[in-house]
Design a protein around this motif. Structure first.
Motif, PDB file in Angstrom:
ATOM      1  N   GLU A 231       0.820  -1.253  -0.040  1.00 34.94           N
ATOM      2  CA  GLU A 231      -0.298   0.195   0.099  1.00 34.94           C
ATOM      3  C   GLU A 231       0.712   1.077   0.039  1.00 34.94           C
ATOM      4  O   GLU A 231       0.407   2.139  -0.432  1.00 34.94           O
ATOM      5  CB  GLU A 231      -0.972  -0.039   1.168  1.00 34.94           C
ATOM      6  N   ALA A 232       2.098   1.154   0.712  1.00 31.69           N
ATOM      7  CA  ALA A 232       2.789   2.421   0.702  1.00 31.69           C
ATOM      8  C   ALA A 232       3.569   2.658  -0.785  1.00 31.69           C
ATOM      9  O   ALA A 232       3.498   3.859  -1.304  1.00 31.69           O
ATOM     10  CB  ALA A 232       4.049   2.154   1.513  1.00 31.69           C
ATOM     11  N   THR A 233       3.687   1.495  -1.585  1.00 26.69           N
ATOM     12  CA  THR A 233       4.087   1.735  -3.036  1.00 26.69           C
ATOM     13  C   THR A 233       2.869   2.476  -3.731  1.00 26.69           C
ATOM     14  O   THR A 233       3.302   3.340  -4.521  1.00 26.69           O
ATOM     15  CB  THR A 233       4.007   0.373  -3.666  1.00 26.69           C
ATOM     16  N   ALA A 234       1.727   2.107  -3.522  1.00 35.03           N
ATOM     17  CA  ALA A 234       0.514   2.513  -4.360  1.00 35.03           C
ATOM     18  C   ALA A 234       0.462   4.149  -3.944  1.00 35.03           C
ATOM     19  O   ALA A 234       0.149   4.825  -4.808  1.00 35.03           O
ATOM     20  CB  ALA A 234      -0.747   1.915  -3.839  1.00 35.03           C
ATOM     21  N   LEU A 235       0.638   4.348  -2.801  1.00 35.78           N
ATOM     22  CA  LEU A 235       0.553   5.930  -2.263  1.00 35.78           C
ATOM     23  C   LEU A 235       1.781   6.672  -2.977  1.00 35.78           C
ATOM     24  O   LEU A 235       1.481   7.782  -3.257  1.00 35.78           O
ATOM     25  CB  LEU A 235       0.789   5.930  -0.770  1.00 35.78           C
ATOM     26  N   LEU A 236       2.660   5.977  -2.985  1.00 35.59           N
ATOM     27  CA  LEU A 236       4.004   7.008  -3.245  1.00 35.59           C
ATOM     28  C   LEU A 236       4.072   7.127  -4.925  1.00 35.59           C
ATOM     29  O   LEU A 236       4.718   7.908  -5.523  1.00 35.59           O
ATOM     30  CB  LEU A 236       5.257   6.500  -2.857  1.00 35.59           C
ATOM     31  N   GLU A 237       3.366   6.421  -5.483  1.00 35.63           N
ATOM     32  CA  GLU A 237       3.160   6.244  -7.086  1.00 35.63           C
ATOM     33  C   GLU A 237       2.188   7.189  -7.544  1.00 35.63           C
ATOM     34  O   GLU A 237       1.725   7.213  -8.829  1.00 35.63           O
ATOM     35  CB  GLU A 237       2.882   4.807  -7.605  1.00 35.63           C
ATOM     36  N   LEU A 238       1.228   7.777  -6.419  1.00 32.54           N
ATOM     37  CA  LEU A 238       0.272   8.707  -6.883  1.00 32.54           C
ATOM     38  C   LEU A 238       0.839   9.967  -7.726  1.00 32.54           C
ATOM     39  O   LEU A 238       2.033  10.299  -7.410  1.00 32.54           O
ATOM     40  CB  LEU A 238      -0.376   9.249  -5.723  1.00 32.54           C
ATOM     41  N   PRO A 239       0.194  10.564  -8.599  1.00 30.13           N
ATOM     42  CA  PRO A 239       0.825  11.631  -9.118  1.00 30.13           C
ATOM     43  C   PRO A 239       1.067  12.981  -8.272  1.00 30.13           C
ATOM     44  O   PRO A 239       1.832  13.551  -8.355  1.00 30.13           O
ATOM     45  CB  PRO A 239      -0.707  12.273 -10.161  1.00 30.13           C
TER      46      PRO A 239
END
Length: 336
Positions: A231-239
């Motif tokens: 989930e941290a990966t998904a957060l830090l990949e946000l625009p």
């Protein structure tokens, strides 16, 4: 528990129910191959007659001083701290603690094994017994205490938790006070009561500060390191990624720090991180983790003491106890 004479036999209970002794025995042993209506009738009659199994009588006479602690899944820093507290409180009371893995199905036949082993009571960590298991435990006169239950337990089940909402509120207020506005919540299972309370604390702080919460900033997965990584990966990949993360556990917080480093981000200069639990992980990370301290060891002690009080027939003031949380500021959070 009713105080009917204990000389009542299984045959007498079966006769009053109009059933065979074999069927009543199945209910008593927690077998799953009994119709719900029949199970409910037999359980009511067993309680009404005050029937106590022979094994339970022998265990009560011998009174071995042991309490069963059940853990769902692998031991982690969180559960280890609670178990340490239970062991310490047990040693103070002259009671041994036996740790085993939780059985996740609806079968309750293991209750007879606990009685035969002479357990005084049982403690369940971060899980909850099913209604069939609660009924079987009640019939066997084995009190149960749940630590951090996923949902508020029903019936004669006591529980111990912490002020999760207040913890989530203080963690988020800390990040807001540092000037952060893009604050994400790295959460646990969506249906877990502790996760919901921490998330509500987070949302309450953001709303009070007039800071909107983008839907993509709220993630729900689990309490463990792999969940945090995903989930941290998904957060830090946000625009527009967050500048701060409030994580539901120290494990998830440590995972978020690792994901950030892998992307070339500095902690806390580029990303502030706050955890929850204050396990040994919090002081092992670099930088050391700002986190919300749950009194995990004390929760284990309270659970053990409560279980022993119930086992001795003592009445308790409340079936649910919440211990206070506290924000511990270390090095992983910095002004925006």
């Amino acid at each position: 528990m009713p105080s009917s004479p204990r000389r009542t036999t299984l045959a007498a209970v079966a006769a009053s129910a109009g059933l065979s002794v074999a069927t009543v025995s199945k209910v008593l042993n927690g077998r799953s191959d009994v119709a719900p209506a029949t199970r409910s009738l037999v359980q009511s009659l067993l309680l009404e007659h005050g029937y106590v199994p022979r094994a339970s009588r022998r265990a009560q006479e011998a009174r071995p001083a042991t309490v069963e602690v059940w853990v769902d899944g692998e031991l982690c820093a969180y559960s280890t701290e609670i178990i340490k507290g239970a062991i310490e409180a047990g040693a103070e009371s002259g009671v041994g603690v036996v740790v085993t893995h939780m059985k996740a199905d609806d079968d309750a036949s293991w209750v007879g094994d606990l009685v035969a082993a002479g357990r005084l009571a049982m403690i369940i960590l971060a899980n909850e017994p099913t209604s069939a298991q609660v009924a079987a435990l009640s019939l066997a006169q084995l009190p149960v205490v749940v630590v951090d239950p996923p949902n508020p337990p029903a019936g004669p089940v006591s529980s111990v938790g912490s002020t999760n909402f207040a913890g989530g509120l203080s963690a988020t207020q800390h990040l807001l006070a540092l000037g952060h506005r893009r604050i994400a919540y790295l959460g646990g299972p969506a249906n877990a009561a502790s996760n919901q309370a921490r998330m509500q604390g987070y949302r309450a702080a953001m709303e009070a500060a007039g800071v909107p919460v983008p839907p993509e900033y709220v993630r729900t997965a689990g309490f463990c390191y792999p969940d945090g990584m995903k989930e941290a990966t998904a957060l830090l990949e946000l625009p527009s990624p967050p500048t701060a993360v409030f994580a539901v556990s120290d494990e998830c917080a440590a995972a978020a720090m690792q994901v950030a480093r892998a992307r070339g981000l500095r902690i806390p200069e580029d990303l502030s991180v706050v955890g929850f639990d204050d396990t040994e992980i919090a002081t092992m990370t670099s930088p050391q983790l700002t986190t919300v301290r749950q009194p995990l060891r004390e929760m284990g002690k309270v659970a053990l003491r409560t279980a022993l009080r119930l086992a001795s027939g003592e009445k308790i003031e409340s079936h649910h106890v919440e211990l206070a949380t506290e924000l511990v500021v270390r090095e992983s959070s910095l002004a925006a």
